[in-house]
Enzyme design. Sequence first.
Site, PDB file in Angstrom:
ATOM      1  N   SER A 181       0.805  -1.223   0.000  1.00  0.00           N
ATOM      2  CA  SER A 181       0.000   0.000   0.000  1.00  0.00           C
ATOM      3  C   SER A 181       0.836   1.269   0.000  1.00  0.00           C
ATOM      4  CB  SER A 181      -0.934   0.003   1.206  1.00  0.00           C
ATOM      5  OG  SER A 181      -0.205  -0.104   2.413  1.00  0.00           O
ATOM      6  N   HIS A 209      -4.995  -3.199  -2.958  1.00  0.00           N
ATOM      7  CA  HIS A 209      -4.600  -2.260  -4.019  1.00  0.00           C
ATOM      8  C   HIS A 209      -4.374  -2.960  -5.355  1.00  0.00           C
ATOM      9  CE1 HIS A 209      -4.181   1.075  -1.164  1.00  0.00           C
ATOM     10  NE2 HIS A 209      -3.807   0.117  -0.330  1.00  0.00           N
ATOM     11  N   LYS A 239     -11.370   0.604  -2.616  1.00  0.00           N
ATOM     12  CA  LYS A 239     -10.363   1.368  -3.372  1.00  0.00           C
ATOM     13  C   LYS A 239     -10.770   1.386  -4.847  1.00  0.00           C
ATOM     14  CE  LYS A 239      -7.294   0.244   0.399  1.00  0.00           C
ATOM     15  NZ  LYS A 239      -7.627   1.363   1.277  1.00  0.00           N
TER      16      LYS A 239
HETATM   17  C1  LIG Z   1      -3.216  -3.307   2.104  1.00  0.00           C
HETATM   18  C2  LIG Z   1      -4.473  -2.891   2.793  1.00  0.00           C
HETATM   19  N1  LIG Z   1      -5.208  -3.814   3.401  1.00  0.00           N
HETATM   20  C3  LIG Z   1      -6.360  -3.501   4.011  1.00  0.00           C
HETATM   21  C4  LIG Z   1      -6.805  -2.212   4.074  1.00  0.00           C
HETATM   22  C5  LIG Z   1      -8.055  -1.919   4.822  1.00  0.00           C
HETATM   23  O1  LIG Z   1      -9.152  -1.932   3.959  1.00  0.00           O
HETATM   24  P1  LIG Z   1     -10.456  -1.098   4.354  1.00  0.00           P
HETATM   25  O2  LIG Z   1     -10.160   0.324   4.060  1.00  0.00           O
HETATM   26  O3  LIG Z   1     -11.522  -1.688   3.472  1.00  0.00           O
HETATM   27  O4  LIG Z   1     -10.695  -1.356   5.792  1.00  0.00           O
HETATM   28  C6  LIG Z   1      -6.061  -1.203   3.439  1.00  0.00           C
HETATM   29  C7  LIG Z   1      -6.452   0.217   3.416  1.00  0.00           C
HETATM   30  O5  LIG Z   1      -7.178   0.816   4.032  1.00  0.00           O
HETATM   31  C8  LIG Z   1      -4.869  -1.555   2.793  1.00  0.00           C
HETATM   32  O6  LIG Z   1      -4.119  -0.615   2.213  1.00  0.00           O
END
Ligand SMILES: Cc1ncc(COP(=O)(O)O)c(C=O)c1O
Length: 382
Positions: A181, A209, A239
């Site tokens: 990320s 992502h 996303k």
């Molecule tokens: C790699 C990664 N996993 C999980 C999440 C969490 O997802 P969510 O925003 O749907 O809780 C994010 C970002 O927020 C992320 O960048």
Amino acid sequence: MDSLDQFAAAKLAALDRGRLRRALAPTVRDGLYVERNGRRLLSFSCNDYLNLTQHPAIKAAAIAATERYGVGSGASRLVTGNHPLYVELEARLARLKGTEAACVFGSGFLANTGIIPALAGPDDLVLLDELAHACLWAGARLARATVLAFRHNDTDHVDALLRTHRARHPRVLIATDGVFSMDGDIAPLVDLGHIARRHDAWLLSDDAHGIGVVGGGRGSTFADAEPADVPLQMGTLSKAIGAYGGYLCASRPVIELMHNRARTLIYSTGLPPATVAAAIAALDLIARDPDYVALPVAKARAFTRLAGLPETQSPIVPIVLGDAQTALAASRQLEREGFLAVAIRPPTVPEGSARLRLAFTAAHPDAEIERLADLVRQQVYA
Ligand SMILES: Cc1ncc(COP(=O)(O)O)c(C=O)c1O
């Protein structure tokens, strides 16, 4: 001040000293642009890679679902919150990822903090990439498993850790971001899949992502010529999909185990119908338009070429600057030029690697990408 407020104030003062204090800035987004502090800025800090949060067909699907099923879902999915749109969304996700089944959670964070403790317990081992997202770490800690970090994307290190530790644990889970990320690189999932099989470990990739933007929209499992062997494909709908919610795509027994053991699914209210309908409509668009899906990575690559940076593998481009103050100053400098590029500081990234994290979308105008690249080359790195 009572002890509670004293505690909070002392913590905040320490963050201030390190330039690490964060604050919520009211932000109005209208697609590519955001309005903040009375200024309109072109955003390079949104994960809306396909600009679907504002897409008319997706808004229409969300509105229609609200009219038909109401605003909230009213209960956990295990009680009465499992409205019919879930069936369709889960079937589509499973098809996209090539798995038998899928389970949608309230968010990506809730997915990882539910999935990992449902699969691993105190006797087990969880191996995590050192740069894995905070919610993978949170899930591993909630599992009360032994947690070991492996060096970023270092498959030899994973293999060595398994040779040393595998025999001591009944079950081993290897977990990594698919697309990282904050760095934008892709995990070596094909090799990790082979290593996991060899040691009878289970591989979980977090494709938050990746879905919608790499591997022809199918995500990082499909980024190479040969699909990787990833039995646990987790991700988020918040996303590129432009909606909200998390998911796990896996075999039917694993998914049914989630229905019975994933506490963040069982003890949390189902997603609003509008959100699920929006995700279905987004997956439709993604399936229909592979050329559009290819644009975020193409735009990010145009930027890295123009800025003289290493070619990116995803829509995410880190500009690592070092200390928090330097990253904040660079962010302010770009803001003066009309760009929003939020500074990312520890603990989100390791100490000494504060950065601007740029995220490119299908709709970013080429001329603005060129202007940003010039600024980064001539001023941010100067
Ligand atoms: C790699 C990664 N996993 C999980 C999440 C969490 O997802 P969510 O925003 O749907 O809780 C994010 C970002 O927020 C992320 O960048």
